[in-house]
Scaffold this active site. Sequence first.
Site, short mmCIF file in Angstrom:
data_model
loop_
_atom_site.label_atom_id
_atom_site.label_comp_id
_atom_site.label_asym_id
_atom_site.label_seq_id
_atom_site.Cartn_x
_atom_site.Cartn_y
_atom_site.Cartn_z
N THR A 11 75.08 -17.20 31.59
CA THR A 11 74.24 -18.36 31.31
C THR A 11 73.07 -18.45 32.29
O THR A 11 73.17 -17.95 33.42
CB THR A 11 75.10 -19.64 31.42
OG1 THR A 11 74.26 -20.78 31.51
CG2 THR A 11 75.97 -19.63 32.68
N ASP A 12 72.01 -19.16 31.88
CA ASP A 12 70.89 -19.40 32.81
C ASP A 12 71.27 -20.44 33.87
O ASP A 12 70.56 -20.60 34.87
CB ASP A 12 69.63 -19.83 32.05
CG ASP A 12 69.77 -21.14 31.28
OD1 ASP A 12 70.90 -21.67 31.19
OD2 ASP A 12 68.76 -21.64 30.75
N GLU A 13 72.40 -21.13 33.66
CA GLU A 13 72.78 -22.19 34.61
C GLU A 13 73.12 -21.62 35.99
O GLU A 13 73.13 -22.36 36.97
CB GLU A 13 73.94 -23.03 34.06
CG GLU A 13 73.57 -23.69 32.74
CD GLU A 13 74.51 -24.79 32.30
OE1 GLU A 13 75.15 -25.42 33.15
OE2 GLU A 13 74.58 -25.03 31.08
N TYR A 68 81.27 -25.25 36.56
CA TYR A 68 81.09 -24.26 35.48
C TYR A 68 80.12 -23.17 35.90
O TYR A 68 80.44 -21.98 35.85
CB TYR A 68 80.57 -24.97 34.21
CG TYR A 68 79.97 -24.01 33.20
CD1 TYR A 68 80.75 -23.05 32.56
CD2 TYR A 68 78.60 -24.04 32.90
CE1 TYR A 68 80.20 -22.15 31.64
CE2 TYR A 68 78.04 -23.15 31.98
CZ TYR A 68 78.85 -22.21 31.37
OH TYR A 68 78.29 -21.32 30.47
N LYS A 90 80.68 -19.10 36.60
CA LYS A 90 79.96 -18.04 35.87
C LYS A 90 79.19 -17.16 36.86
O LYS A 90 79.14 -15.94 36.71
CB LYS A 90 79.01 -18.65 34.84
CG LYS A 90 79.68 -19.32 33.65
CD LYS A 90 80.48 -18.36 32.78
CE LYS A 90 79.61 -17.38 32.03
NZ LYS A 90 80.45 -16.57 31.07
P1 NAD Z 1 83.06 -21.69 23.65
O1 NAD Z 1 83.68 -22.65 24.63
O2 NAD Z 1 82.61 -22.19 22.33
O3 NAD Z 1 84.08 -20.49 23.35
C1 NAD Z 1 84.84 -19.88 24.36
C2 NAD Z 1 85.94 -19.07 23.70
O4 NAD Z 1 86.71 -18.43 24.74
C3 NAD Z 1 86.93 -19.92 22.88
O5 NAD Z 1 87.18 -19.30 21.64
C4 NAD Z 1 88.19 -19.94 23.74
O6 NAD Z 1 89.39 -20.03 22.99
C5 NAD Z 1 88.09 -18.60 24.46
N1 NAD Z 1 88.83 -18.58 25.73
C6 NAD Z 1 88.79 -19.51 26.72
N2 NAD Z 1 89.63 -19.16 27.72
C7 NAD Z 1 90.17 -17.96 27.36
C8 NAD Z 1 91.08 -17.08 27.98
N3 NAD Z 1 91.63 -17.36 29.18
N4 NAD Z 1 91.43 -15.94 27.34
C9 NAD Z 1 90.90 -15.63 26.13
N5 NAD Z 1 90.03 -16.44 25.48
C10 NAD Z 1 89.67 -17.60 26.10
O7 NAD Z 1 81.87 -20.99 24.44
P2 NAD Z 1 80.46 -20.47 23.89
O8 NAD Z 1 79.51 -21.59 23.87
O9 NAD Z 1 80.70 -19.68 22.66
O10 NAD Z 1 80.04 -19.50 25.07
C11 NAD Z 1 80.43 -18.12 25.07
C12 NAD Z 1 79.94 -17.48 26.35
O11 NAD Z 1 78.53 -17.59 26.42
C13 NAD Z 1 80.49 -18.13 27.62
O12 NAD Z 1 80.76 -17.11 28.55
C14 NAD Z 1 79.35 -19.00 28.11
O13 NAD Z 1 79.37 -19.12 29.50
C15 NAD Z 1 78.14 -18.21 27.64
N6 NAD Z 1 76.94 -19.01 27.34
C16 NAD Z 1 77.01 -20.12 26.54
C17 NAD Z 1 75.84 -20.82 26.23
C18 NAD Z 1 75.85 -22.02 25.31
O14 NAD Z 1 74.82 -22.68 25.17
N7 NAD Z 1 76.93 -22.32 24.62
C19 NAD Z 1 74.63 -20.42 26.78
C20 NAD Z 1 74.60 -19.27 27.59
C21 NAD Z 1 75.76 -18.58 27.86
#
Ligand code: NAD
Length: 351
Positions: A133-135, A159, A163
């Site tokens: 993430t950019d965070e 969080y 990350k």
């Molecule tokens: P999300 O919370 O919607 O999904 C996370 C998934 O990971 C879920 O399906 C959950 O069941 C699974 N999970 C959690 N703990 C687990 C574990 N211990 N073992 C196996 N599976 C597990 O998240 P998202 O929004 O889809 O984000 C996905 C990735 O992208 C993350 O790494 C997040 O940091 C990154 N990200 C998200 C955003 C955003 O805006 N949502 C932006 C940039 C980066």
Amino acid sequence: MKFLITGGAGFIGSAVIRHIINHTDDEVLNVDKLTYAGNLESLVEVEKNTRYSFHQIDICDEVAVAQIVKDFQPDIVMHLAAESHVDRSIDGPAEFIKTNIVGTYTLLEVLRKYWLTLGGDKKAKFRFHHISTDEVYGDLEGTTELFTETTSYAPSSPYSASKASSDHLVRAWYRTYGFPTIVTNCSNNYGPYHFPEKLIPLMILNALDGKPLPVYGNGQQIRDWLFVEDHARALYQVVCQAAVGETYNIGGHNEKQNIEVVRTICALLDELKPRDDKQSYTSLIRYVTDRPGHDVRYAIDASKIARDLNWEPLETFETGLRKTVEWYLNNLEWCRRVQDGSYQRERLGVN
Ligand code: NAD
């Protein structure tokens, strides 16, 4: 190619899987613990495809991860499993430390050992793509700067700190062991199948229910929004084309204040689903106490991915947000099953 995708039942992971199954000939194994954020109903359109399979596994479970890696023999790993909601990380950081840091470490070690057993072309092609993430870069308050791939890390929340830690581990595994990693850092995503606790779906669904639209502080926090399908396309391109050890920032060139986002959602709903009393949905906006440590501004410089890989987002904020609001209006059943918990109860066999 055989893709092992962690967190594929989440918001972005499910978009990546839909993208790969619908637009390529690749095979996908989805490894997900199915926490509250994991929803297999986001994958109904691909679940019967013979190139798709799913295993419920916690990425911190080294034995289970090692077994599935041995059985599946992946060419590419895309690591999206994470605890991802900032407010939850403030209320209870423990799961964030476990999954985001220890879970990433567990994957790195299992997969490094697996990679060492590979030979020839399979070893040369192998990639571990860490999705971040950019965070991790912290707060750009009061500047006009953008985050680049060389911006120093300065995370503000449990969080983003977890990350950032996982990003450092991934880079160390590349530098120390030569393990073939790629890291991407993306701005805020929005789009279909977004869990209703996040800003955009929360506002759409509260508005439709006539509930208050809670906006943190003065609502002037700026985020750089990217449509999730543009992100999924970028991730696939990066993992197929980027050089080993590379980092790419991914963003949508869409800096918007939160209050602007909420007002735009209200305007779209006023047009697409006017209220019975003909008042605007903006009358539901309420300012609430700000989140502790809340970063004011994030903004991505995505010129490196544009230059190296010729990637640009296809959606503007206006087109992407309209598609998103329309998707929620057409998929209220998916939302209802998340909101009332039936998406989890049924798979747990609980009434
Ligand atoms: P999300 O919370 O919607 O999904 C996370 C998934 O990971 C879920 O399906 C959950 O069941 C699974 N999970 C959690 N703990 C687990 C574990 N211990 N073992 C196996 N599976 C597990 O998240 P998202 O929004 O889809 O984000 C996905 C990735 O992208 C993350 O790494 C997040 O940091 C990154 N990200 C998200 C955003 C955003 O805006 N949502 C932006 C940039 C980066």
